[in-house]
Scaffold this motif. Sequence first.
Motif, PDB file in Angstrom:
ATOM      1  N   ASP A 199       0.840  -1.191   0.000  1.00 40.21           N
ATOM      2  CA  ASP A 199       0.000   0.000   0.000  1.00 40.21           C
ATOM      3  C   ASP A 199       0.879   1.245   0.000  1.00 40.21           C
ATOM      4  OD1 ASP A 199       0.979   0.202   2.537  1.00 40.21           O
ATOM      5  OD2 ASP A 199      -0.828  -0.545   3.505  1.00 40.21           O
ATOM      6  N   LYS A 200       0.272   2.366   0.360  1.00 34.77           N
ATOM      7  CA  LYS A 200       0.993   3.633   0.267  1.00 34.77           C
ATOM      8  C   LYS A 200       2.288   3.635   1.078  1.00 34.77           C
ATOM      9  CE  LYS A 200      -1.182   8.005  -0.678  1.00 34.77           C
ATOM     10  NZ  LYS A 200      -2.391   8.772  -0.429  1.00 34.77           N
ATOM     11  N   ASN A 201       2.283   2.954   2.214  1.00 32.49           N
ATOM     12  CA  ASN A 201       3.467   2.955   3.072  1.00 32.49           C
ATOM     13  C   ASN A 201       4.487   1.898   2.683  1.00 32.49           C
ATOM     14  OD1 ASN A 201       2.205   4.944   4.598  1.00 32.49           O
ATOM     15  ND2 ASN A 201       1.091   3.380   5.760  1.00 32.49           N
ATOM     16  N   HIS A 202       4.147   1.078   1.716  1.00 30.54           N
ATOM     17  CA  HIS A 202       5.095   0.038   1.301  1.00 30.54           C
ATOM     18  C   HIS A 202       5.292   0.133  -0.200  1.00 30.54           C
ATOM     19  CE1 HIS A 202       3.358  -1.435   5.085  1.00 30.54           C
ATOM     20  NE2 HIS A 202       4.555  -1.916   5.295  1.00 30.54           N
ATOM     21  N   GLN A 203       5.792   1.287  -0.654  1.00 32.96           N
ATOM     22  CA  GLN A 203       5.946   1.517  -2.088  1.00 32.96           C
ATOM     23  C   GLN A 203       7.370   1.222  -2.538  1.00 32.96           C
ATOM     24  OE1 GLN A 203       3.938   3.070  -4.670  1.00 32.96           O
ATOM     25  NE2 GLN A 203       2.289   2.396  -3.346  1.00 32.96           N
ATOM     26  N   PRO A 204       7.564   0.279  -3.439  1.00 33.29           N
ATOM     27  CA  PRO A 204       8.879   0.163  -4.027  1.00 33.29           C
ATOM     28  C   PRO A 204       9.125   1.371  -4.948  1.00 33.29           C
ATOM     29  CG  PRO A 204       7.437  -1.672  -4.645  1.00 33.29           C
ATOM     30  CD  PRO A 204       6.615  -0.676  -3.957  1.00 33.29           C
ATOM     31  N   PRO A 205      10.333   1.782  -5.237  1.00 38.45           N
ATOM     32  CA  PRO A 205      11.567   1.144  -4.762  1.00 38.45           C
ATOM     33  C   PRO A 205      11.985   1.605  -3.370  1.00 38.45           C
ATOM     34  CG  PRO A 205      12.075   2.898  -6.280  1.00 38.45           C
ATOM     35  CD  PRO A 205      10.594   2.849  -6.201  1.00 38.45           C
ATOM     36  N   GLY A 206      11.333   2.606  -2.799  1.00 36.33           N
ATOM     37  CA  GLY A 206      11.764   3.116  -1.506  1.00 36.33           C
ATOM     38  C   GLY A 206      11.580   2.134  -0.359  1.00 36.33           C
ATOM     39  N   ASN A 207      10.478   1.399  -0.401  1.00 38.57           N
ATOM     40  CA  ASN A 207      10.180   0.478   0.693  1.00 38.57           C
ATOM     41  C   ASN A 207       9.909  -0.918   0.165  1.00 38.57           C
ATOM     42  OD1 ASN A 207      10.071   2.080   3.218  1.00 38.57           O
ATOM     43  ND2 ASN A 207       8.627   3.265   1.991  1.00 38.57           N
ATOM     44  N   LEU A 208       9.919  -1.854   1.069  1.00 41.85           N
ATOM     45  CA  LEU A 208       9.631  -3.236   0.688  1.00 41.85           C
ATOM     46  C   LEU A 208       8.194  -3.560   1.067  1.00 41.85           C
ATOM     47  CD1 LEU A 208      12.795  -4.871   2.217  1.00 41.85           C
ATOM     48  CD2 LEU A 208      12.400  -4.383  -0.194  1.00 41.85           C
ATOM     49  N   THR A 431      -6.364   1.982  -6.605  1.00 39.97           N
ATOM     50  CA  THR A 431      -5.066   1.811  -7.265  1.00 39.97           C
ATOM     51  C   THR A 431      -4.505   3.145  -7.723  1.00 39.97           C
ATOM     52  OG1 THR A 431      -6.347   1.192  -9.193  1.00 39.97           O
ATOM     53  CG2 THR A 431      -5.171  -0.549  -8.089  1.00 39.97           C
ATOM     54  N   VAL A 432      -5.313   3.932  -8.440  1.00 39.86           N
ATOM     55  CA  VAL A 432      -4.750   5.124  -9.069  1.00 39.86           C
ATOM     56  C   VAL A 432      -4.531   6.251  -8.060  1.00 39.86           C
ATOM     57  CG1 VAL A 432      -5.155   6.902 -10.783  1.00 39.86           C
ATOM     58  CG2 VAL A 432      -5.651   4.541 -11.315  1.00 39.86           C
ATOM     59  N   ASN A 433      -5.505   6.515  -7.192  1.00 42.12           N
ATOM     60  CA  ASN A 433      -5.344   7.632  -6.265  1.00 42.12           C
ATOM     61  C   ASN A 433      -4.634   7.240  -4.980  1.00 42.12           C
ATOM     62  OD1 ASN A 433      -6.948   8.761  -8.187  1.00 42.12           O
ATOM     63  ND2 ASN A 433      -8.794   8.756  -6.944  1.00 42.12           N
ATOM     64  N   GLU A 434      -4.927   6.036  -4.482  1.00 40.99           N
ATOM     65  CA  GLU A 434      -4.441   5.670  -3.152  1.00 40.99           C
ATOM     66  C   GLU A 434      -3.228   4.754  -3.187  1.00 40.99           C
ATOM     67  OE1 GLU A 434      -5.567   6.940  -0.321  1.00 40.99           O
ATOM     68  OE2 GLU A 434      -6.726   8.217  -1.673  1.00 40.99           O
ATOM     69  N   GLN A 435      -2.963   4.179  -4.348  1.00 35.62           N
ATOM     70  CA  GLN A 435      -1.894   3.187  -4.470  1.00 35.62           C
ATOM     71  C   GLN A 435      -1.980   2.088  -3.429  1.00 35.62           C
ATOM     72  OE1 GLN A 435       0.438   6.419  -4.608  1.00 35.62           O
ATOM     73  NE2 GLN A 435      -0.089   6.573  -6.755  1.00 35.62           N
ATOM     74  N   ASN A 436      -3.210   1.776  -3.021  1.00 37.49           N
ATOM     75  CA  ASN A 436      -3.360   0.667  -2.091  1.00 37.49           C
ATOM     76  C   ASN A 436      -3.645  -0.592  -2.915  1.00 37.49           C
ATOM     77  OD1 ASN A 436      -3.926  -1.072  -0.036  1.00 37.49           O
ATOM     78  ND2 ASN A 436      -5.117   0.411   1.133  1.00 37.49           N
ATOM     79  N   TYR A 437      -2.586  -1.102  -3.540  1.00 36.79           N
ATOM     80  CA  TYR A 437      -2.762  -2.216  -4.470  1.00 36.79           C
ATOM     81  C   TYR A 437      -3.276  -3.466  -3.772  1.00 36.79           C
ATOM     82  CZ  TYR A 437      -0.069   0.737  -7.546  1.00 36.79           C
ATOM     83  OH  TYR A 437       0.361   1.786  -8.304  1.00 36.79           O
ATOM     84  N   ALA A 438      -2.820  -3.662  -2.532  1.00 36.98           N
ATOM     85  CA  ALA A 438      -3.217  -4.885  -1.826  1.00 36.98           C
ATOM     86  C   ALA A 438      -4.721  -4.921  -1.645  1.00 36.98           C
ATOM     87  CB  ALA A 438      -2.511  -4.953  -0.476  1.00 36.98           C
ATOM     88  N   LEU A 439      -5.289  -3.821  -1.144  1.00 42.39           N
ATOM     89  CA  LEU A 439      -6.734  -3.770  -0.925  1.00 42.39           C
ATOM     90  C   LEU A 439      -7.477  -3.884  -2.256  1.00 42.39           C
ATOM     91  CD1 LEU A 439      -9.159  -3.418   0.861  1.00 42.39           C
ATOM     92  CD2 LEU A 439      -8.786  -0.964   0.859  1.00 42.39           C
ATOM     93  N   ALA A 440      -6.965  -3.162  -3.267  1.00 42.65           N
ATOM     94  CA  ALA A 440      -7.617  -3.195  -4.578  1.00 42.65           C
ATOM     95  C   ALA A 440      -7.676  -4.614  -5.127  1.00 42.65           C
ATOM     96  CB  ALA A 440      -6.887  -2.282  -5.547  1.00 42.65           C
TER      97      ALA A 440
END
Lengths: 472, 284
Positions: A199-208, A431-440
Amino acid sequence: MKKKNLFQRISSSFSSFFRSIRNGFTGFVNRFVLGDIKTKLSYVIMGFGCLARKQIGRGLLFLGSEVIFILYMITNGVFYLSKLPTLGTTTQGEVWNPELQIYEITQGDNSMLLLLFGVATICIIIGFFILYIWNTKMAYEMQLLEEKGKPLPTFKQDIKDLGNKNFHITVLSLPIALTFAFTILPLIFMILMAFTNFDKNHQPPGNLFTWVGFRNFSEVLISNPMWQQTFIQLLIWTLVWAFFATFLNYVLGMILAIIINKKGVHFKKMWRTIFIITIAIPQFVSLMLMSKILADQGALNNLMVTLGWITDGERIKFLTDGNIAKIVVIVVNLWVGIPYTMLITSGILMNIPQDLYEASKLDGASPIQQFMHITLPYMLHVTTPYLITQFVGNINNFNVIYLLTGGDPKSLNLCQAGETDLLVTWLYKLTVNEQNYALASTIGIIIFVLLATISLLTYNKSNAVQEEDTFA
Amino acid sequence: MTNMKTKNAIVNTICHVGLTILAVIWLIPIAWLLMHSFRETPTGAFPSALIPETWTFDNYIKLFTDTQLFNYPRWFMNTLVVAIASCIVTTILVLLTAYAFSRLRFKARKPLMNVILILGMFPAFMSMVAIYHLLKAIGLSQSLFSLVLVYSGGAAMNYYIAKGFFDTIPRSIDEAAMLDGATKNQVFWKITLPMSKPIVIYTIMQAFISPWVDFIFVSVIMKDNYQKYTIALGLYQMITRENIQQYFTQFCAGAVIVAIPITILFIIMQKYYVSGITAGGAKG
C-alpha cells in the motif's frame, strides 16, 4: 442420461483432473522403463531421441529450448525464485559519501519487480516442464514407430501438418501467447498482490512489501470496520445498480422495439436511426456531456432557473445528493442503454412465431397479457446468455459511473469511496489515487468470486431450461 | 368494425406521439453538443440560454491552431495510428481464435474456452497496474506501441461473436473441400473467410473504434505524458475543473469531430453488428 447438478459436475471435473495427473505420472515412469537407450537419454538431454533418429529439426528445437532454459535459470531464474518467499530484504537506503560530501542512494530490493519476475519465472518453469514431458512422449512414440519399422515423420512433414492436421497449433499459438502475456501473467501477479501489504506505506523502490497471507481478506470481510462497511455498502449498491441497469434497459428497450416494429407505425427506419445515432456517439462524449448538463451549476439547472421553475437557491442536486444521484445514474444509463437493447432485440422479436399472437388474440388477450405471457418468456428463453453478459458487464460498468459522477458525492462513512461508487470504480480509485494495491486486488478477487458464482448458477439453470423443455 | 378501426387509429397516434417525445429526449443532448461547439466562448461554460446567441467556427479552428496546452491534432494522430495498428493485430487474432474454436477439434478446445470464460470475469482494470509495470520493466511504458499491445493483447478473448458467426456456416462445405484435398489452412483462407464478410467487417470496425473511445487504459499507461494521449483522455483534460470555463466549447467541437466518423462507421456496420450479436450471443 441423468443430468448432473452443478456440484456433482464440479467434483467430477476435480477428480478427472487428479486422475489425469496420476495417469500422466505413471505414463512418465512407464515410458522411461520401457524406453531404449535413446529414449532414456532424452530424459536428460532433451531432443536426444529425435536427433539419434535423424529428426534433426525437432531435436534441435528441443535441445535449443533446454539450453536456453538452463541459461535463463542460471543467470536470472534461480535468483528471482530465491527472492520470492521474502520479496526482498534490503531496503533502499541513503549512505553518506565522505568523498563527494553527499548522501548516496544505495540500491535496495524492489519487491514489485521481484514478485513480477518471480511469477514470470514460475510460468517459464511450468512451460518448460510441459515441453519436457512432450519431449519424453515423442521420444517414446518414435521408438515404437521405429520398432514397428514404420517411417518416421520428417521435419518437412511436421511443418506441413501445421497447415492441416495441427492447424489449431498454428492458429492459436499467437493469440495464446499474447493473452498469456497481457492477461494471465498480470492477473496472477495481481491475485498474488492481494496476499501482500503493498500500500501507500510500502511503495517500491523506496520500501519493501511482503506476504501477509489472508489478512487483507479478513480485514475487508470481518475485522476492519471501515473497510467492511465500505465494502458492504458498495456491494449492495453494485448489485442494485446492476439489477436495474440490466433489467430496466432490457424491458424498456424491448418495448421500444415492439412499438417501432408495430404494424401501423410509420417511418420505422427513421425512428431506428435516431436511436442508433445515440449508441454511435462515443460513450465518453455523451457521458461527460451529461455530467456537465446535470451538474449543480450545469445547463439543466441554469435553464430551469431562467424559466423560473426553480429559484437559484433550489437547484436540484442531480449528481451531488447521494440518493438522487443513484436514481440519476440509472436513468442516464437508460438513455445510454435502451437504444442498444432495441437494436439487439428487434431482430429476435421478429422470430417469435406470429400464430402465437393470433391465437391469443382470438382468446381475447390484451397486448399487456401478450407481452407478459408470450414475448417476455420467449425473449428470456432466447437471450439468457446475453442477459448474463449484460449483468456481469454492469457490475463492472466503469464508464457510466466514473464519467458521470466520479463516484461522488463523497461520504465520510466510506473509505476512499463515494456514494455512487461501484466496487470496480472503488478498485480504480484505490489503485490510481491511493496506491493501495493490496486492498484493490482483494476487492478484485472478491468481485471475481461474485461474478463467477452468479454466472455459474445462472448458466447452469439456463442450460437446464434449454434441455428439459424447448420453448413452444 | 369501425369501433376497431378508430381504436387502432388512436393507438397508432399514441405510439407516434410517444416515439416523437422519446426521439426528442434522445436527440437533445446531441443537438446541445452540436450547438455549443459553434458557440462563442466568453459567456462561460454553461449559459442559461438553450440556443447560443452568437455562432462561430472559432472552436474548431482553435483546436487545430492553439496547441500550446491541448495538442488536439497530435492526440488525433496518436489515436489514428494506434487505432490502425491495433485494428490489424486485433482482427487477425480474433478471427484466428474464433475459427479455431468454431471449426477445429482438438483436446484442449473445451478447457481453453472455459479458461477464457473465467478470465473474463475478473475486472479488466485489475490487470492494468501489472501490465503497466510489466511494460515499464521491458522499457515500453508510455509509448504508443505499448498501447497497441494493450489493446490487441487481450483481444483473442473476445472471440465469441465471430465464433457464433462461423458456427452458422455449414460444416459440410469444409468437409467437401477437404475431400477434394484442401488443407485446413486453405479452407480457412479460401472458403471460410470469403463467406464471412459481415463478421470480418464487424471485427475490423469494432477493433478500430475501441481505441477512440477507451479512456481507462490510456490513463494508466500514459500517466502524465500529454504528448502521447489519445483523444478520449485529452478531451477529458479539457473539462476538468480548472479548464472547463475556458475550454468547454472547444471540448464540444473536439467531441463532434470524433463522433462524426464513428457515428458513420457505426451506422454502416449496424447490420453486421446485429447479425453478429444475434448469431453469436443469443445461442450461448
